[in-house]
Design an enzyme around this catalytic site. Structure first.
Site, mmCIF file in Angstrom:
data_model
loop_
_atom_site.group_PDB
_atom_site.id
_atom_site.type_symbol
_atom_site.label_atom_id
_atom_site.label_comp_id
_atom_site.label_asym_id
_atom_site.label_seq_id
_atom_site.Cartn_x
_atom_site.Cartn_y
_atom_site.Cartn_z
ATOM 1 N N GLU A 144 36.282 22.242 -54.640
ATOM 2 C CA GLU A 144 35.851 23.467 -55.321
ATOM 3 C C GLU A 144 36.722 23.842 -56.517
ATOM 4 O O GLU A 144 37.309 24.935 -56.556
ATOM 5 C CB GLU A 144 35.818 24.641 -54.331
ATOM 6 C CG GLU A 144 34.913 24.395 -53.143
ATOM 7 C CD GLU A 144 34.660 25.644 -52.308
ATOM 8 O OE1 GLU A 144 35.361 26.654 -52.514
ATOM 9 O OE2 GLU A 144 33.751 25.611 -51.466
ATOM 10 N N GLU A 178 30.677 20.891 -46.958
ATOM 11 C CA GLU A 178 30.950 22.146 -46.235
ATOM 12 C C GLU A 178 29.676 22.960 -46.189
ATOM 13 O O GLU A 178 28.926 23.038 -47.162
ATOM 14 C CB GLU A 178 32.008 23.022 -46.934
ATOM 15 C CG GLU A 178 33.427 22.577 -46.788
ATOM 16 C CD GLU A 178 34.419 23.520 -47.483
ATOM 17 O OE1 GLU A 178 34.175 24.744 -47.533
ATOM 18 O OE2 GLU A 178 35.439 23.013 -47.984
HETATM 19 C C1 BG6 Z 1 35.269 27.123 -49.125
HETATM 20 C C2 BG6 Z 1 36.639 26.502 -49.122
HETATM 21 O O1 BG6 Z 1 35.232 27.994 -50.215
HETATM 22 O O2 BG6 Z 1 34.872 27.907 -48.087
HETATM 23 C C3 BG6 Z 1 37.462 26.769 -47.888
HETATM 24 O O3 BG6 Z 1 36.648 25.143 -49.447
HETATM 25 C C4 BG6 Z 1 37.151 28.144 -47.337
HETATM 26 O O4 BG6 Z 1 38.798 26.579 -48.197
HETATM 27 C C5 BG6 Z 1 35.679 28.186 -46.955
HETATM 28 O O5 BG6 Z 1 37.979 28.514 -46.283
HETATM 29 C C6 BG6 Z 1 35.205 29.505 -46.370
HETATM 30 O O6 BG6 Z 1 35.423 30.561 -47.245
HETATM 31 P P1 BG6 Z 1 36.371 31.779 -46.893
HETATM 32 O O7 BG6 Z 1 36.683 32.399 -48.202
HETATM 33 O O8 BG6 Z 1 35.593 32.659 -46.009
HETATM 34 O O9 BG6 Z 1 37.564 31.182 -46.238
#
Ligand code: BG6
Length: 465
Positions: free
Chosen positions: A168, A369
């Site tokens: 990201e 993800e």
């Molecule tokens: C993504 C990232 O943005 O989403 C992670 O690659 C992150 O590092 C995940 O933890 C979930 O988002 P957040 O901000 O709720 O942790």
């Protein structure tokens, strides 16, 4: 049980985490920007919880990887922390404990039959490189990243076949230079654009080194992980459509195009130039970007972006902001994840699949993800002590149905990774929202498989549901 949605053979059923969010800071000689920010302003983090212990993966990796095996993961992505592996950033001299640790982790994954995917940067810039050079705004930092990447390929490339340069990178641009959710919390549009360019350049240069190394000769592949937020216009009105098109170019195509097509979106470049915020670049760098594209793409998908033509004044007139050309549209009937404030819109996965197929050369890609962060999961703990997270199972199913349709219609997707295997530390939100297939009780570091973990095991075993 009859399987309605069957996925391609050898599909990656896995989950993703990162070094800074799982390991804890044990034995790390250097601080990342997040370590530094926590040391100087702990109250900025939910309940004052920082990355010091995280989910204790540094000490617990053998047990953790066994749990990952138990929930059926055949592949897992994590990241190598620059601040753990390297002792001297200028020469890439290694820290022996960092080498020992990552060797042990990789070997343990392989021993358990889990394919490790290693990422090189997950928001964890060494703070010294921010202080000394200005972080990602500096091309010196690009060079230092490349020697770090080269060291990783040399040390671990005999066993790790799948690599990604950045996770990201757009979040670095947005969090550090536009919207103040990552240290150093700046609002500086011109710098943001330079950082956007430098991250693309750093990725291409690392890919160049990889492709020239033994890793590639031994069947290794390298990609990038991008957070795609497909931009949908509020209406068919041309002004809304133009707003969404700019958002799509700035938020998504500014990394997708260089990574896959080897160049930036022309219209975006024109606009940034006209506005006097275009990056400093040389023709030689342009050639490197053109010639060193990714072997595969990782897509992090959480939420769409809804855009409308600007209706209100720009909130900040002191600097250039991409919002000059659009405004976020809060759709009244959007289905929301209230804990994270993100819209849930599973169909976007299908739209991404079609976009990759039709406009991005149908490059091999996977969902690197996807996931649902929920606050207060403790209340779903059952008599046996496990968390009954049916909502997470439903969330995954809905997204997989759309992904399946995209694959059936010819999109070249080879896997699905959930965020995340074991509840982990989430930046400013720390342990507020939980995403894991395996729950973590923070004070005791007890790890227990959730209902979704058992379900995921079945999903992976049946290669579908
Ligand atoms: C993504 C990232 O943005 O989403 C992670 O690659 C992150 O590092 C995940 O933890 C979930 O988002 P957040 O901000 O709720 O942790």
């Amino acid at each position: 049980m009859a399987i309605k949605y069957k996925f391609p053979d050898n599909f990656w059923w896995g989950a993703a985490t990162s070094g800074p969010q799982s390991e804890g800071r044990f034995h790390k000689a250097h601080r990342s920007v997040f370590d530094y920010w926590y040391d100087t302003e702990p109250e900025a983090f939910f309940n004052g919880v920082g990355p010091n212990v995280a989910s204790n993966f540094y000490n617990d990796y053998v047990r953790d990887i066994a749990l990952m095996k138990e929930v059926g993961l055949n592949s897992v992505r994590t990241s190598i922390q620059w601040t753990r592996l390297i002792k001297d950033f200028e020469t890439a001299e290694v820290d022996p404990d960092g080498v020992r640790f990552y060797n042990a982790v990789i070997d343990e994954f392989l021993r358990q039959g889990i394919r490790p995917i290693m990422n090189l940067h997950h928001f964890d810039l060494p703070v010294e490189l921010y202080e000394k050079y200005g972080g990602w705004a500096s091309k010196r930092v690009v060079e230092l990243f490349v020697i770090f990447a080269k060291k990783c390929f040399e040390l671990f490339g005999d066993r790790v076949k799948d690599w990604t340069t950045f996770n990201e990178p757009m979040v670095v641009v947005e969090g550090e230079y536009l919207y103040q959710f990552h240290y150093p919390l700046l609002v500086d549009g011109k710098k943001a654009c330079q950082v956007l360019y430098n991250l693309n350049l750093a990725s291409a240069k690392a890919i160049q080194v990889f492709h020239a190394s033994d890793c590639a000769a031994h069947g290794g592949r390298i990609g990038i992980v991008l957070n795609l937020t497909p931009a949908y216009p509020r209406s068919e009105d041309p002004a809304d459509v133009a707003a969404a098109a700019f958002a799509e170019d700035f938020k998504n195509n500014s990394f997708l195009y260089p990574a896959i097509k080897g160049h930036f979106p022309e219209k975006l470049v024109e606009t940034l130039k006209k506005d006097g915020v275009l990056w400093q670049a040389t023709p030689e760098e342009g050639k490197i970007i053109a010639e060193n594209t990714v072997d595969f793409l990782g897509v992090n998908y959480y939420q769409p972006f809804r855009a409308k033509a600007r209706e209100s004044e720009l909130p900040n007139k002191l600097t250039w902001l991409p919002e000059k050309y659009f405004e976020q549209y809060h759709m009244p009937d959007a289905r929301m994840n209230p804990y994270r404030g993100w819209e849930i819109y599973p169909k976007a996965i299908y739209d991404i699949a079609c976009n990759v197929r039709d406009n991005l050369g149908n490059i091999p890609w996977y969902i690197s993800e996807n996931g649902m962060g929920v606050e207060g999961e403790e209340k779903y703990r059952n008599a046996e002590g496990a968390i009954d997270d049916d909502y997470r199972i439903d969330f995954i199913k809905e997204h997989l149905e759309w992904l399946h349709k995209g694959i059936e219609e010819g999109s070249n997707c080879f896997g699905y990774h959930l965020w995340t295997p074991i509840d982990c530390w989430s930046w400013m939100n720390a342990y507020k929202n939980r995403y894991g297939l395996i729950g973590l009780e923070l004070t005791t570091q007890t790890k227990t498989i959730k209902k979704s973990g058992h379900w995921f095991k079945e999903l992976a075993t049946n290669n579908g549901f």
